[in-house]
Design a protein around this motif. Structure first.
Motif, PDB file in Angstrom:
ATOM      1  N   ASP A  13      12.687  32.484  53.443  1.00  0.00           N
ATOM      2  CA  ASP A  13      12.949  33.460  52.377  1.00  0.00           C
ATOM      3  C   ASP A  13      11.702  34.279  52.065  1.00  0.00           C
ATOM      4  N   ALA A  14      10.527  33.672  52.277  1.00  0.00           N
ATOM      5  CA  ALA A  14       9.265  34.374  52.025  1.00  0.00           C
ATOM      6  C   ALA A  14       8.847  35.252  53.199  1.00  0.00           C
ATOM      7  N   GLY A  15       9.636  35.261  54.273  1.00  0.00           N
ATOM      8  CA  GLY A  15       9.303  36.087  55.426  1.00  0.00           C
ATOM      9  C   GLY A  15       8.198  35.514  56.288  1.00  0.00           C
ATOM     10  N   VAL A  16       8.019  34.195  56.255  1.00  0.00           N
ATOM     11  CA  VAL A  16       6.969  33.528  57.028  1.00  0.00           C
ATOM     12  C   VAL A  16       7.595  32.897  58.266  1.00  0.00           C
ATOM     13  N   VAL A  17       7.111  33.287  59.440  1.00  0.00           N
ATOM     14  CA  VAL A  17       7.577  32.735  60.712  1.00  0.00           C
ATOM     15  C   VAL A  17       6.389  32.078  61.398  1.00  0.00           C
ATOM     16  N   HIS A  18       6.509  30.787  61.688  1.00  0.00           N
ATOM     17  CA  HIS A  18       5.447  30.063  62.395  1.00  0.00           C
ATOM     18  C   HIS A  18       5.899  29.868  63.836  1.00  0.00           C
ATOM     19  N   ASP A  19       5.201  30.520  64.772  1.00  0.00           N
ATOM     20  CA  ASP A  19       5.610  30.462  66.173  1.00  0.00           C
ATOM     21  C   ASP A  19       5.252  29.148  66.851  1.00  0.00           C
ATOM     22  N   ASP A  20       4.485  28.300  66.173  1.00  0.00           N
ATOM     23  CA  ASP A  20       4.155  26.976  66.709  1.00  0.00           C
ATOM     24  C   ASP A  20       4.568  25.919  65.691  1.00  0.00           C
ATOM     25  N   LEU A  21       5.826  26.001  65.273  1.00  0.00           N
ATOM     26  CA  LEU A  21       6.323  25.149  64.194  1.00  0.00           C
ATOM     27  C   LEU A  21       6.710  23.782  64.749  1.00  0.00           C
ATOM     28  N   HIS A  22       5.869  22.805  64.507  1.00  0.00           N
ATOM     29  CA  HIS A  22       6.157  21.421  64.878  1.00  0.00           C
ATOM     30  C   HIS A  22       5.556  20.510  63.814  1.00  0.00           C
TER      31      HIS A  22
ATOM     32  N   LEU B  89       2.275  23.844  54.879  1.00  0.00           N
ATOM     33  CA  LEU B  89       2.191  24.495  56.181  1.00  0.00           C
ATOM     34  C   LEU B  89       0.727  24.704  56.551  1.00  0.00           C
ATOM     35  N   ILE B  90       0.338  24.316  57.771  1.00  0.00           N
ATOM     36  CA  ILE B  90      -1.051  24.462  58.200  1.00  0.00           C
ATOM     37  C   ILE B  90      -1.102  25.143  59.564  1.00  0.00           C
ATOM     38  N   ASP B  91      -2.332  25.422  60.007  1.00  0.00           N
ATOM     39  CA  ASP B  91      -2.571  26.060  61.305  1.00  0.00           C
ATOM     40  C   ASP B  91      -1.814  27.380  61.387  1.00  0.00           C
ATOM     41  N   LEU B  92      -2.164  28.306  60.508  1.00  0.00           N
ATOM     42  CA  LEU B  92      -1.385  29.527  60.332  1.00  0.00           C
ATOM     43  C   LEU B  92      -1.841  30.683  61.211  1.00  0.00           C
ATOM     44  N   TYR B  93      -2.670  30.420  62.215  1.00  0.00           N
ATOM     45  CA  TYR B  93      -3.036  31.512  63.117  1.00  0.00           C
ATOM     46  C   TYR B  93      -1.803  32.040  63.851  1.00  0.00           C
ATOM     47  N   ALA B  94      -0.833  31.144  64.110  1.00  0.00           N
ATOM     48  CA  ALA B  94       0.376  31.543  64.838  1.00  0.00           C
ATOM     49  C   ALA B  94       1.486  32.027  63.908  1.00  0.00           C
TER      50      ALA B  94
ATOM     51  N   PRO C 234      12.217  38.802  54.404  1.00  0.00           N
ATOM     52  CA  PRO C 234      12.993  37.561  54.553  1.00  0.00           C
ATOM     53  C   PRO C 234      13.783  37.557  55.858  1.00  0.00           C
ATOM     54  N   LEU C 235      13.872  36.398  56.476  1.00  0.00           N
ATOM     55  CA  LEU C 235      14.478  36.290  57.797  1.00  0.00           C
ATOM     56  C   LEU C 235      16.000  36.289  57.711  1.00  0.00           C
ATOM     57  N   ASP C 236      16.641  37.015  58.628  1.00  0.00           N
ATOM     58  CA  ASP C 236      18.087  36.889  58.756  1.00  0.00           C
ATOM     59  C   ASP C 236      18.390  35.611  59.535  1.00  0.00           C
ATOM     60  N   TRP C 237      19.697  35.303  59.702  1.00  0.00           N
ATOM     61  CA  TRP C 237      20.045  34.024  60.306  1.00  0.00           C
ATOM     62  C   TRP C 237      19.564  33.918  61.750  1.00  0.00           C
ATOM     63  N   HIS C 238      19.661  34.981  62.529  1.00  0.00           N
ATOM     64  CA  HIS C 238      19.290  34.891  63.941  1.00  0.00           C
ATOM     65  C   HIS C 238      17.800  34.591  64.107  1.00  0.00           C
ATOM     66  N   ARG C 239      16.944  35.245  63.329  1.00  0.00           N
ATOM     67  CA  ARG C 239      15.511  34.959  63.409  1.00  0.00           C
ATOM     68  C   ARG C 239      15.212  33.574  62.841  1.00  0.00           C
ATOM     69  N   SER C 240      15.916  33.195  61.786  1.00  0.00           N
ATOM     70  CA  SER C 240      15.733  31.858  61.220  1.00  0.00           C
ATOM     71  C   SER C 240      16.126  30.793  62.235  1.00  0.00           C
ATOM     72  N   ARG C 241      17.266  31.006  62.893  1.00  0.00           N
ATOM     73  CA  ARG C 241      17.745  30.032  63.883  1.00  0.00           C
ATOM     74  C   ARG C 241      16.731  29.846  65.004  1.00  0.00           C
ATOM     75  N   ASP C 242      16.164  30.938  65.504  1.00  0.00           N
ATOM     76  CA  ASP C 242      15.196  30.827  66.595  1.00  0.00           C
ATOM     77  C   ASP C 242      13.967  30.035  66.161  1.00  0.00           C
ATOM     78  N   ASN C 243      13.546  30.198  64.907  1.00  0.00           N
ATOM     79  CA  ASN C 243      12.397  29.446  64.412  1.00  0.00           C
ATOM     80  C   ASN C 243      12.747  27.979  64.185  1.00  0.00           C
ATOM     81  N   LEU C 244      13.972  27.715  63.720  1.00  0.00           N
ATOM     82  CA  LEU C 244      14.410  26.334  63.523  1.00  0.00           C
ATOM     83  C   LEU C 244      14.523  25.592  64.847  1.00  0.00           C
ATOM     84  N   VAL C 245      14.912  26.298  65.897  1.00  0.00           N
ATOM     85  CA  VAL C 245      15.012  25.672  67.218  1.00  0.00           C
ATOM     86  C   VAL C 245      13.657  25.132  67.654  1.00  0.00           C
TER      87      VAL C 245
END
Length: 575
Positions: free
Chosen positions: A166-175, A193-198, A204-215
């Motif tokens: 909802d805050a528009g934050v996408v972490h490309d190395d989310l683990h 949330l840490i290691d925010l270089y990525a 705010p993310l729509d469902w498709h972008r949210s889904r890709d990050n959740l995957v």
């Protein structure tokens, strides 16, 4: 970036520092006195990687982490002239994410120099990475508390992810290694949330972008958590974002996670061949290959100098001796600890074998790579330690595979036969537990697009050594005492017949299951009811509906009859 920062220059480095650090004398004329802190024990290394080193520093009244980004090469140094350093970028993104309401770290200082860049952040007290908590801390709790924490953590994680998106934050190395967990009162979970270089920031993310990050996050959890916990997390996420997400959408998320994992595993399968911090290449005048990094070169040198020497040792334990291979066991230091290892020699049986190795991996290499590949996929097999081949005129000849031995293990049919010494009621309970475990394990093998064409009972070992799926794959816990433990564990061995598939057909799966059944046929160890129980456990992981067991039963029976006819033609016993 940092509240009311103070600009400093020390020993060729420029700094933006919180006044608190200046008051405490954290920065001297030469910058942070890291060598002194390490010598006094005030600093310890938390993470060591080629691109960065992370330290934790505990001083009187101040606890912080220092991340040192190393300049990798001349190219990265040139890039730093055109854009902000990694430490500065991470500090800015950390500050921005915090401003948007996402719990994260507090930056204290940023430094930049020709020796790299530095980021200092305040330590979150009593917090662990989510990976460390789930792998090391949670198993120590009692069953009731462990279940309560799992459930609350799943809900808290779903709400945290919703807040992040909802805050528009996408972490490309989310683990889980990039999430901190602190247990509050009554075991309530607090996440950071840490290691925010990525991290990328936006609307705010729509469902498709949210889904890709959740995957990306679910790739870790799908191998290590129950489906009920994942459903609890997705439900909390949906409710927190007020989204309309059906169960079919959640199933689609799980399917996309599997596809993402399949791509990830394939990309990592050949990492075990060396050239990284986990594995290295080994070579002598007679052989060359790869080995795990914790194998001491001095211990491997005699084997590389004369790969056949162990087979000539007086009294060596020979497990198998056939025209195609010879298998022995002996003791060898592994990671500084003497362990029992299995050493297998693959013979050259045809003059075409060395030439064929130019176009496909030789059996020894295939076993080594697939051993690490199976462990990466969360499938239990003894850890391969090293592989090498004798080379003549640039061609691979005899191959040698070194693996750890599964402690106190017996072959699956022998284990089942040994259950006869139990009372009928206890035997039935133990057998049912084993059947369910075997069915789920083979379903996982096939779900992860692997097959084992020689899946006979002798290639499945049973012992009481528990294992879990760590961040680097299947890992053994400490050894258990008895092979008749009420919690038997099954291990795959002899992986020459293991193959990866883009699409695993039903015929191939039926062949694997029929090969396993052939090991029990005619021995009176299992009944048709046991076979049905196994099949329903296998189908329960989703390859087909549990009501479709009759179709599978017929397919396996046909594959078994084909196996019988083939063995009769070749004059080979069925087993």
């Amino acid at each position: 970036m940092i509240h009311t920062p103070v600009a400093l220059t020390t020993a060729g480095a420029t700094w933006q520092v919180a006044p608190e650090l200046i008051d405490r004398g954290v920065l001297g004329p030469d910058g942070p006195p890291l060598a002194e802190w390490l010598a006094t024990g005030e600093a310890i290394v938390i993470k060591q990687a080629p691109h960065c080193t992370v330290y934790r520093v505990i001083l009187p009244g101040l606890d912080f982490h220092l991340k040192h980004y190393h300049p990798a090469d001349a190219r990265s140094r040139a890039r730093s002239l055109l854009r902000a350093s990694k430490a500065r970028s991470e500090a800015e993104r950390t500050r921005a994410a915090g401003t948007r309401g996402v719990p994260t770290l507090e930056p204290l200082a940023v430094g930049e120099s020709s020796q790299g860049s530095y980021l200092l952040t305040r330590t979150v007290r009593d917090a662990l990475t989510l990976t460390a908590f789930l792998e090391e801390e949670l198993p120590r709790f009692g069953a009731r508390r462990r279940a309560r924490i799992r459930q609350r953590l799943a809900t808290a994680l779903g709400r945290f992810l919703a807040r992040m998106h909802d805050a528009g934050v996408v972490h490309d190395d989310l683990h889980p290694g990039n999430l901190l967990l602190r247990l509050g009162a009554d075991d309530e979970a607090e996440l950071y949330l840490i290691d925010l270089y990525a991290v990328r920031l936006g609307p705010p993310l729509d469902w498709h972008r949210s889904r890709d990050n959740l995957v990306i996050l679910n790739r870790w959890f799908v191998l290590r958590s129950a489906r009920s916990d994942r459903l609890r997390c997705w439900t909390a996420y949906r409710e927190a974002r007020d989204l309309t997400i059906s169960r079919q959408t959640i199933r689609n998320l799980e399917h996309r996670t599997l596809q993402s994992n399949l791509q990830f595993w394939r990309a990592k399968d050949h990492r075990c061949l060396g050239g990284n911090r986990w594995f290295r290449r080994v070579r002598s005048a007679f052989a060359s290959g790869s080995a795990a990094a914790d194998m001491d070169r001095a211990d491997l040198a005699p084997l590389l100098a004369d790969p056949d020497e162990p087979f000539r040792r007086p009294g060596v334990v020979v497990l198998k001796d056939s025209p195609s291979s010879t298998v022995i066991e002996f003791d060898l230091p592994v990671g500084g600890i003497t362990r029992r290892v299995i050493y297998k020699r693959f013979a050259v049986t045809r003059w075409t074998d060395p030439w064929a190795a130019l176009f496909r991996p030789a059996p020894a290499l295939r076993s080594y790579v697939m051993g690490h590949g199976m462990r990466l996929r969360g499938l239990p097999t003894p850890r391969p330690l090293a592989v090498w081949h004798r080379k003549r005129f640039g061609l691979c000849h005899e191959g040698y595979l070194l693996t750890e031995k599964a402690a106190n293990a017996v072959e699956l049919p022998d284990y089942v036969a040994g259950l006869d010494r139990l009372s009928p009621a206890k035997r039935q309970a133990a057998l049912h537990q084993l059947i369910d475990k075997a069915g789920r394990l083979l379903a996982a093998l096939h779900e992860r697009r692997l097959s084992h064409r020689d899946l006979k009972g002798a290639n499945l070992l049973v012992n009481a050594v528990p294992w879990f799926v760590s961040s680097r794959g299947a890992v053994e816990h400490s050894e258990a005492a008895s092979e008749t433990s009420p919690r038997p564990q099954i291990w795959f061995i002899d992986l020459v017949g293991v193959r990866r598939h883009n699409r695993l057909t039903e015929a191939r799966r039926a062949q694997n299951l029929a090969r396993l059944y052939a090991s029990f046929h005619g021995r009176g160890l299992i009944t048709r009811t046991d076979l049905l129980r196994f099949l329903r456990a296998y189908l329960g992981l989703g390859w087909a509906g549990a009501s479709d067991w009759k179709t599978w039963y017929v397919a396996i029976a046909r594959a078994f009859q084909a196996k019988v006819r083939r063995n009769l033609r070749n004059g080979r016993p069925l087993g």
